[in-house]
Design a protein around this motif. Structure first.
Motif, short mmCIF file in Angstrom:
data_model
loop_
_atom_site.label_atom_id
_atom_site.label_comp_id
_atom_site.label_asym_id
_atom_site.label_seq_id
_atom_site.Cartn_x
_atom_site.Cartn_y
_atom_site.Cartn_z
N TYR A 78 0.83 -1.20 0.00
CA TYR A 78 0.00 0.00 0.00
C TYR A 78 0.87 1.26 0.00
O TYR A 78 0.53 2.26 -0.64
N ASP B 65 -6.67 3.34 0.60
CA ASP B 65 -6.60 2.81 1.96
C ASP B 65 -7.32 3.68 2.98
O ASP B 65 -8.00 3.18 3.87
N GLY C 249 -5.35 -2.67 3.98
CA GLY C 249 -3.96 -2.56 4.38
C GLY C 249 -3.74 -2.35 5.86
O GLY C 249 -2.60 -2.39 6.33
#
Length: 835
Positions: free
Chosen positions: A47, A80, A311
């Motif tokens: 990520y 994210d 993530g």
């Protein structure tokens, strides 16, 4: 079979599970094994390095007809955190036909991750199903499956009672044939083992999904049989063709299901039974996830469980599976997870993923939005004031940008996607999701079960563990776009990249610019910082090597590939739930066209049948009247196709008065009898309408030319002093409307028109309280009564929006969507009545 019922049917297991739950609380704990730590760190690195983005478009409504305008508000967020401030500053919006052809394209300038725009649906557009997609350049690194994509049905503009023209009747007949062929396709039924595999000797949960040609669910029921056709389980769908059942497979057996979705009898095989392996069973409770791990065969060893959301690792633990203790269960509080899809992954002792299961965490309920009109009902052309209030779960006010649509309540598509459904659900799932908004509109235990069935059948797409555990991702091919740009690759005719070549950028309008850049080791180049509001940049690109070699190919970036597979055929009639709204939209469009004629004092004709064929539209590259030039068509000359002649060589001896002397690169062209005021006689050279120097055409292959056109004397007067020596205009095959960039490649010189950012149009909303307001014309607004993409609540979480009703009466739906700076989606709905 769910664990709760499984335990109740086996009292001897119930006590074991309780004891094992306590054991798990002790034995399964962080920080975990080195393999588990490696997986968690690898995912966080993924990520951090890939920095994935999500795009979303809020549309003004669900129903459109040809000739209308599609209004949208755009948002780009980090995948994210869902925070809208990303590094991308350009958003590409495209409307794609079922064939993959780009019908319309818009380039939007992002400010703080937000923008808005519109797509005018021309009257010439064929009624059909289309795909609306949006993406940034950075999102291309992940692939088109990560773009925002939504199906849009565009219905005919003609009112239902209007007489159909012969062309419309032919189009309707063609649609009926396509629809008949499409409906003849058999349904698709698939089975999915929970955790990833059917393991012999263990109780397995198997999910299934039955869909039609359009990807919509079909009710299905049937039986599961072994090789001896002995029933081992029964199945019945619970929602949109999805459901699940449980059974204990036997090693070496093959199983199949006999079902009849949509009345079509099918025999479908189940996944192959594995003699050994793991199962991962998850039950979603109101406040926790009950996770059960089983193993069959293999040796004793450590296994690890990791649960993450976008993530963020919210749960990780490990424990021992030993002989006689090959089943464990644990209860994980749902409060540990942020809202969204939870990916539970089971790793073996070597750190390899062996089972995976998706679940959904409700998490923070998001922002609460209330819409309050100032009156219970309104009359035509009366002012409306809507109070907007936004607060978080704790009741604290939130300042957030929103877009507001007021539309015909009959045209609301049930279960349509919202920004909450997209960010928290569909953007992380593979494939088409039917009615995603349904799972968020009225959360109940039933909708939670239906959502769980979806997650059992829909694949996770954000990343694969094999990809993540392999190490840092490769260097991205596409960077963050800060401005509109042109990218491509320079190659030799044999396809070999030209490293260190020079690509020259020559811009003639709206201002003269000269730029130059070098190609990288793969022959790639990029020019950025282009495009101004509503301006189209006309430019020429030329590629050369340091040794002056010009016989090169410019392979311009054709854009991302289009999704595979056709879109569903537009039905001959709108669904019953939307039929009235489609009809009202058609009538509104007809009224708007009549109003345009009335207000411009044009004459309205009665029913007139036009039998003549539509004239072919003029080529936009030509700035002079058709027929005023001497034209050489390269298709008429076989020597133009052999690849050895240049465009200027094709002029030799073919046009009276045109003299071509010398050899490349010192070739000269003169139009005899034409002399400029300065005494020079060199003509003006145009490449696809863009002025270029003779050097740009010195090595231009004739095989890449469509026509060469010559203007002399008065014919060239349109170009003023620049054309006093005559004009030689070269038109390339690439510049033709029929050019296919996926098949043909551009030569070492190419002329382009690059569209700039689109300045968003303002939605027309008349004010009837103004002294200058015109009230002597009808106001047909109904399908979209009001659209405002720039509503922003203040620090107190409040905003007021005012607009006027139109002539139409009935029920209208208010809908707002947005996302806060902290990444919380905001969705609100209301209604108003016009009597």
């Amino acid at each position: 079979m769910k664990l709760s019922s499984f335990s109740m049917k086996r009292p001897w297991l119930r006590g074991a599970l309780v004891g094992l739950t306590a054991l798990m609380g002790l034995a399964w704990q962080q920080p975990g094994t080195p393999a588990l730590q490696k997986a968690a760190l690898a995912m966080q690195d993924f990520y951090r390095l890939s920095r994935p983005e999500k795009a979303y478009l809020h549309l003004d409504k669900s129903v459109y007809t040809v000739g209308e305008t599609l209004w949208f508000s755009a948002c780009v967020v980090a995948a994210d955190t869902h925070r809208p401030d990303t590094l991308s500053r350009v958003l590409h919006v495209e409307l794609l036909a079922g064939s993959g052809r780009v019908v319309a394209r818009r380039e939007l300038r992002l400010d703080g991750g937000r923008s808005h725009g519109s797509l005018a649906l021309p009257d010439t557009l064929s009624p059909d199903s289309y795909r609306l997609r949006a993406y940034t350049g950075w999102m291309r690194n992940a692939g088109p499956e990560f773009f925002f994509s939504r199906r849009v049905q565009i219905w005919p503009a003609a009112a239902p009672d209007a007489a159909a023209s012969p062309a419309q009747l032919r189009a309707k007949a063609a649609t009926a044939r396509r629809l008949s062929a499409t409906l003849a396709r058999p349904p698709d039924v698939q089975f999915f083992a929970e955790g990833g595999a059917l393991v012999a000797g263990l109780e397995n949960v198997v999910a299934f999904k039955a869909i039609d040609y359009a990807g919509n669910g079909l009710d299905v029921q049937g039986q599961v049989l072994d090789e001896q056709d002995k029933p081992v389980a029964s199945l019945r769908s619970s929602h949109l063709g999805m459901g699940s059942f449980s059974f204990k497979p036997v090693a070496g057996q093959r199983y199949h299901a006999v079902v009849a979705p949509g009345g079509v009898a099918l025999q479908v095989p189940l996944p192959t039974v594995q003699p050994a392996g793991y199962t991962l069973h998850v039950v979603t409770l109101a406040s926790a996830f009950l996770v059960t791990i089983q193993r069959q065969g293999g040796t004793s060893g450590t296994v690890s469980l990791l649960g993450q959301v976008r993530g963020r690792v919210a749960y990780s633990a490990h424990g021992e599976l030993t002989a006689g203790h090959e089943m464990f269960t644990t209860r994980i509080p749902a409060s540990q997870f942020p809202a969204g899809i939870v990916q539970f992954t089971l790793f073996d002792a070597q750190g390899l993923p062996v089972a995976e299961r998706l679940a959904f965490a409700a998490g923070d309920p998001g922002l609460r939005v209330t819409l309050t009109p100032d009156r219970a009902s309104y009359g035509p052309r009366q002012p409306v004031r809507v109070h907007v209030a936004v607060a978080d779960a704790a009741g604290q006010p939130v300042a957030v940008p929103l877009s507001l649509a007021v539309t015909d309540a009959g045209g609301v598509e049930a279960g349509a996607e919202t920004i909450a459904a997209h960010l928290l659900l569909t953007s992380d799932l593979a494939g088409y999701v039917e009615n995603p908004g349904y799972y968020f509109q009225n959360p109940t235990s039933e909708t939670a079960q239906h959502l769980d069935a979806l997650l059992l059948t829909q694949g996770w797409r954000r990343f694969s563990w094999k990809q993540v555990l392999a190490g840092p991702p490769a260097a991205p091919e596409f960077g963050f776009e800060r401005a509109i740009g042109i990218r491509g690759q320079v190659t030799l005719p044999n396809g070999k990249p030209v490293a260190g070549g020079t690509v020259t950028y020559l811009q003639a309008q709206p201002e003269k610019i000269y730029l130059s850049t070098r190609t990288d080791a793969e022959g790639r180049f990029l020019f950025t910082g282009l495009g101004q509001c509503n301006d189209t940049t006309r430019l020429t690109l030329q590629a050369r090597t340091d040794r002056g070699k010009r016989n090169l190919l410019l392979n311009l970036d054709p854009g991302p590939p289009v999704p595979a597979g056709p879109l569903p055929v537009l039905p001959l009639q709108a669904p019953a739930a939307l039929a009235d709204a489609v009809q009202r939209s058609q009538l509104q469009h007809a009224a708007e066209i009549k109003l345009q004629f009335d207000t411009t004092h044009n004459v309205l004709l009665g029913n007139v049948q036009v039998n003549a064929r539509r004239a072919v539209a003029a080529d936009p590259r030509r700035l002079y009247p058709s027929g005023s030039a001497t034209v050489l068509r390269m298709d008429d000359y076989p020597s133009a196709r052999n690849g050895s002649n240049t465009a200027l060589q094709m002029l030799q001896g073919r046009v009276p008065g045109v003299s071509v002397t010398g050899a490349d690169p010192n070739i000269q062209v003169q139009i005899r009898g034409v002399t400029s005021l300065s005494g020079a006689s060199e003509p003006l050279f145009l490449l696809d309408g863009v002025p270029v120097t003779i050097d740009a055409l010195a090595y231009f292959p004739a095989s890449d030319v469509e026509t060469i056109e010559i203007l002399k004397g008065g014919q060239a007067a349109l170009f003023g002093s620049r054309g006093s020596g005559g004009v030689i205009a070269v038109y390339t095959r690439r510049g033709s409307p029929s050019y296919n960039p996926g098949v043909e490649r551009a030569p070492g010189v190419v002329a382009l028109r690059v569209p700039g950012y689109v300045c968003a149009r303002a939605f027309y909303a008349p004010r009837y309280d103004a002294a200058t307001a015109r009230t002597n014309f009808p106001d047909p607004r109904r399908s979209t009564l009001y659209w405002n993409p720039a509503v922003r609540t203040n620090a107190a979480g409040q905003a007021d929006v005012t607009f006027f009703t139109a002539d139409a009466t009935g029920s209208f739906r208010l809908a707002v969507e947005g996302v806060s700076a902290a990444g919380q989606p905001a969705v609100g709905a209301g209604s108003l009545l016009v009597r």
